[in-house]
Design an enzyme around this catalytic site. Structure first.
Site, PDB file in Angstrom:
ATOM      1  N   GLU A  62     -12.415  -1.805   0.243  1.00 13.11           N
ATOM      2  CA  GLU A  62     -11.400  -1.365   1.416  1.00 13.11           C
ATOM      3  C   GLU A  62     -12.033  -0.667   2.599  1.00 13.11           C
ATOM      4  OE1 GLU A  62      -7.185   1.674   1.354  1.00 13.11           O
ATOM      5  OE2 GLU A  62      -8.350   0.634  -0.384  1.00 13.11           O
ATOM      6  N   GLU A  87     -14.949   5.217   4.686  1.00 10.89           N
ATOM      7  CA  GLU A  87     -14.213   5.972   5.323  1.00 10.89           C
ATOM      8  C   GLU A  87     -15.127   6.953   6.308  1.00 10.89           C
ATOM      9  OE1 GLU A  87     -11.638   8.063   7.340  1.00 10.89           O
ATOM     10  OE2 GLU A  87     -10.766   6.186   6.013  1.00 10.89           O
ATOM     11  N   ASP A 136      -6.230   2.391  12.661  1.00  6.31           N
ATOM     12  CA  ASP A 136      -5.972   2.970  13.897  1.00  6.31           C
ATOM     13  C   ASP A 136      -5.277   1.798  14.805  1.00  6.31           C
ATOM     14  OD1 ASP A 136      -5.895   4.345  16.373  1.00  6.31           O
ATOM     15  OD2 ASP A 136      -7.334   5.785  15.754  1.00  6.31           O
ATOM     16  N   ASP A 172       2.143   0.104  10.221  1.00  3.11           N
ATOM     17  CA  ASP A 172       3.499   0.573  10.759  1.00  3.11           C
ATOM     18  C   ASP A 172       3.766   0.515  12.316  1.00  3.11           C
ATOM     19  OD1 ASP A 172       3.423   3.947  11.123  1.00  3.11           O
ATOM     20  OD2 ASP A 172       1.626   2.563  10.636  1.00  3.11           O
ATOM     21  N   THR A 211       1.104   4.837  -0.032  1.00  2.00           N
ATOM     22  CA  THR A 211       0.458   5.983   0.333  1.00  2.00           C
ATOM     23  C   THR A 211       1.188   7.307   0.802  1.00  2.00           C
ATOM     24  OG1 THR A 211      -0.534   5.096   2.547  1.00  2.00           O
ATOM     25  CG2 THR A 211      -1.901   4.364   0.596  1.00  2.00           C
ATOM     26  N   ARG A 212       0.473   8.441   1.074  1.00  2.00           N
ATOM     27  CA  ARG A 212       1.015   9.296   1.666  1.00  2.00           C
ATOM     28  C   ARG A 212       1.384   9.161   3.133  1.00  2.00           C
ATOM     29  NH1 ARG A 212      -2.015  14.699   0.690  1.00  2.00           N
ATOM     30  NH2 ARG A 212      -3.690  13.246   0.670  1.00  2.00           N
ATOM     31  N   GLU A 214       1.770   5.986   4.507  1.00  2.00           N
ATOM     32  CA  GLU A 214       3.139   5.190   4.736  1.00  2.00           C
ATOM     33  C   GLU A 214       4.341   5.859   4.361  1.00  2.00           C
ATOM     34  OE1 GLU A 214       4.675   1.343   2.073  1.00  2.00           O
ATOM     35  OE2 GLU A 214       2.676   1.681   2.311  1.00  2.00           O
TER      36      GLU A 214
END
Length: 235
Positions: A62, A87, A136, A172, A211-212, A214
Site C-alpha cells: 500500500e 507512509e 494527494d 474523491d 477509511t476515516r 473517505e
C-alpha cells in the site's frame, strides 16, 4: 489538461508535503519507539516475502496508507498474506501501529518514508495486490508531476505486479480522476480495467473498507468517491 508533464515521482526523487503534524501522544510515541523497529521494512536490500515474514506468501503493498485502517482491515481479512505499507507522515504511521498492535497483526511491515524507495527494491512480478487510495491530488496543473498516478510510477507498479495481480486506486478528487484515467489509457497493454459499467467505479468493491478519510470526504464535504480496479495482464 494534459497528463504529460516533465518529470514524475520516479524521477524527481523528492517527497512533497508534511512529514509530521502535531506532537504524538505518549502511547503513540512508545509504539514508534518499540513496535516500529520490530516491524520496519529494512532500509536496504531486496524486499521479499521470505525476508520480511520468513516464508513465501502472497504479497500486498500500500502506497501512502494514511492512518492504516485499510491496511489493517485487509491484513486481518487475509492472515496468510503479507502486507507492506509505506507512509511518510509519522502521525499516520503511529495510528497504523495502534491498529497493528490492537489487531495483533503479525503479517504487516511498515516503512516510514517514500513508498517508491521500497517498491523499486521489490523483485519484479512479486506483488499480488497494490493499493493507492486517496493520494494527494496536487490539483494545480503546475504540480501534476508530483502526482503518484503518472507514467513512471504506473510503469513501476506494472513491473512489480504478478500477471493477474490487481492494482486498486481510489480518489474523491475529480481532477485526479481525469488525470489518472488519461495515464492509465496509455497502459492498456499492461492493465485491464475491471469495469462493466458506472456501478463498477461508483460503488465500493467487496473487501474494500471505508477509511476515516473517505467517510469525511463523503459526509462532511459531500464528495463523490470513485473506485478503480486494474488487473495486470499476462503481456
Amino acid at each position: 489538461m494534459s497528463a504529460h508533464k516533465e518529470g514524475d515521482p520516479t524521477t524527481l526523487k523528492r517527497l512533497y508535503g508534511r512529514s509530521q503534524g502535531k506532537k504524538l501522544r505518549a502511547g503513540q510515541q512508545e509504539l514508534v519507539d518499540t513496535l516500529l523497529p520490530r516491524i520496519a521494512v529494512p532500509e536496504d536490500g531486496p524486499i521479499t516475502a521470505e525476508r520480511l515474514f520468513g516464508h513465501d506468501c502472497p504479497l500486498h503493498f500500500e502506497i501512502g496508507f494514511g492512518g492504516g485502517e485499510h491496511m489493517a482491515y485487509r491484513a486481518d481479512l487475509l492472515p496468510d498474506h503479507g502486507f507492506i505499507g509505506a507512509e511518510p507522515f509519522i502521525n499516520g504511521v503511529a495510528q497504523a501501529l495502534t491498529h497493528i498492535e490492537e489487531g495483533n497483526l503479525g503479517n504487516v511491515r511498515v516503512y516510514n518514508g517514500d513508498a517508491l524507495q521500497v517498491l523499486e527494491r521489490i523483485p519484479d512480478g512479486s506483488l499480488t495486490m497494490l493499493y493507492l487510495l486517496h493520494p494527494d491530488p496536487w490539483p494545480k496543473a503546475k504540480h501534476a508531476k508530483r502526482r503518484m498516478m503518472n507514467d513512471g510510477p504506473v510503469q513501476m507498479i506494472a513491473r512489480k505486479l504478478k500477471p493477474g495481480g490487481e492494482f486498486r486506486f481510489g480518489t474523491d478528487h475529480p481532477v485526479y480522476v481525469r488525470h489518472a484515467l488519461m495515464v492509465m489509457q496509455r497502459f492498456t497493454d499492461q492493465f485491464e480495467w475491471q469495469v462493466t459499467g458506472p456501478e463498477s467505479f461508483q460503488n465500493r468493491p467487496s473487501g474494500w473498507p471505508e477509511t476515516r478519510y473517505e467517510h469525511k470526504a463523503r459526509t462532511t464535504y459531500g464528495h463523490e468517491v470513485w473506485y478503480f480496479r486494474y488487473r495486470r495482464t499476462d503481456a
